[in-house]
Write an enzyme that holds these catalytic residues in place. Structure first.
Site, PDB file in Angstrom:
ATOM      1  N   PRO A 136       0.814  -1.199   0.000  1.00 22.11           N
ATOM      2  CA  PRO A 136       0.000   0.000   0.000  1.00 22.11           C
ATOM      3  C   PRO A 136       0.854   1.258   0.000  1.00 22.11           C
ATOM      4  CG  PRO A 136      -0.444  -1.417   1.888  1.00 22.11           C
ATOM      5  CD  PRO A 136       0.851  -1.819   1.317  1.00 22.11           C
ATOM      6  N   GLU A 137       0.642   2.069  -0.988  1.00 17.72           N
ATOM      7  CA  GLU A 137       1.246   3.388  -1.028  1.00 17.72           C
ATOM      8  C   GLU A 137       0.135   4.374  -0.657  1.00 17.72           C
ATOM      9  OE1 GLU A 137       3.683   4.069  -4.535  1.00 17.72           O
ATOM     10  OE2 GLU A 137       3.785   1.930  -4.906  1.00 17.72           O
TER      11      GLU A 137
END
Length: 278
Positions: free
Chosen positions: A2-3
């Site tokens: 997850p960015e």
DNA sequence: CAATATACCTGGATGC
DNA sequence: TGCATCCAGGTATATT
């Protein structure tokens, strides 16, 4: 995994359901994540508390509780938060479960255990948050994410601009997928030394950062192998990726094959024709 | 101080 | 089918 976009999609999914709810009980696995699960602090400061709201700073989620304590969650590479009915089957790698005062619970599943959980008790929460925030980089949607600021920060940095973008102490939230995509959109070669970029290039990078991150949020994030939103649905921004994981495939702009190399241990993709060194 | 290497983990894809 | 190898969205820490 997850960015910024995936963390933001997670936050928005939780905002629909969590504020106002009280955490009636907490369970956890016996494993440690990147850091030990703070079991005692969870019991003392989070159990029985009502959730006021959820904020995001960098790739962290901050759950603000009615007693002013803060629960901090980082998803690492494979972390997913899901809101599920209590009777739903549990999964391998569920490491934290927050039971709510309805029929639901919030579960943190993280197979690689690079995620982390922290609790800041009310008495220290404000100070801890301040200390934490100063260590994180500039938020891409903040007004101080500006060309002159980046130009100045890059002045003494000889690292490739891609590593500069991914340095969380400088800029928050941009990881490997979006660094590649942003530089393609800005037509900047990822190996360009950060200190060689003129102010105009920074302006393009800023504009494209906001554009790409926003599009990704709207698309529900990128699901490469396992990201899921809080209701269990995958994102679909991976379908719009122009260079990431597309080595040898034609550039969407000029049809030249996309090039790949490994930079600081991370796969790096660019179009040799569209992205010129500064 | 800046830049790079390494460590932390599991699981999926690939190749023999 | 089994087994070895490589690779993956992140970040703190140690080392040059």
């Amino acid at each position: 995994m997850p960015e910024l976009p995936e963390v933001e999609v997670t936050r928005r999914g939780l905002l629909d359901q969590l504020p106002g709810r009280t955490i009636t009980g907490i369970t956890w696995s016996h494993h440690r994540l990147r850091t030990e699960i703070p079991r005692q602090l969870l019991l003392e400061h989070i159990t029985g508390q009502r959730i006021l709201t959820i904020d995001r700073r960098a790739k962290y989620l901050l759950f603000r509780m009615a007693n002013k304590a803060i629960l901090l969650i980082h998803l690492g590479m494979t972390g997913k938060l899901s809101l599920t009915q209590r009777e739903t089957v549990t999964h391998k790698h569920d490491h934290l479960v927050l039971q709510l005062d309805n029929t639901m619970e919030l579960r943190l599943n993280d197979s690689r255990r690079f995620g982390s959980i922290a609790v800041w008790p009310a008495t220290h929460a404000a100070a801890r948050e301040c200390e934490f925030s100063t260590k994180e980089g500039i938020e891409p949607f903040d007004s101080n994410f500006a060309p002159d600021a980046l130009f100045e920060l890059a002045r003494k940095r000889h690292v490739p601009v891609k590593s500069f973008l991914m340095n969380g102490r400088i800029i928050a939230g941009i990881g490997n997928i979006y660094a590649n995509e942003i530089l393609f959109a800005a037509r900047v070669h990822p190996l360009t030394p950060a200190n060689r970029l003129p102010i105009e290039a920074w302006q393009k990078i800023i504009t494209q950062s906001r554009g790409i991150l926003l599009q990704a949020i709207e698309a529900g994030g990128s699901t490469i192998s396992d990201f899921l939103g809080t209701s269990g649905h995958p994102g679909h921004f991976q379908l719009q990726l122009k260079v990431y994981s597309r080595a040898g495939l034609p550039c969407p702009r000029c049809s030249r094959p996309i090039t790949k190399t490994v930079l600081a241990g991370r796969a790096t993709y660019w179009c040799p024709l569209c992205q010129k060194r500064g």
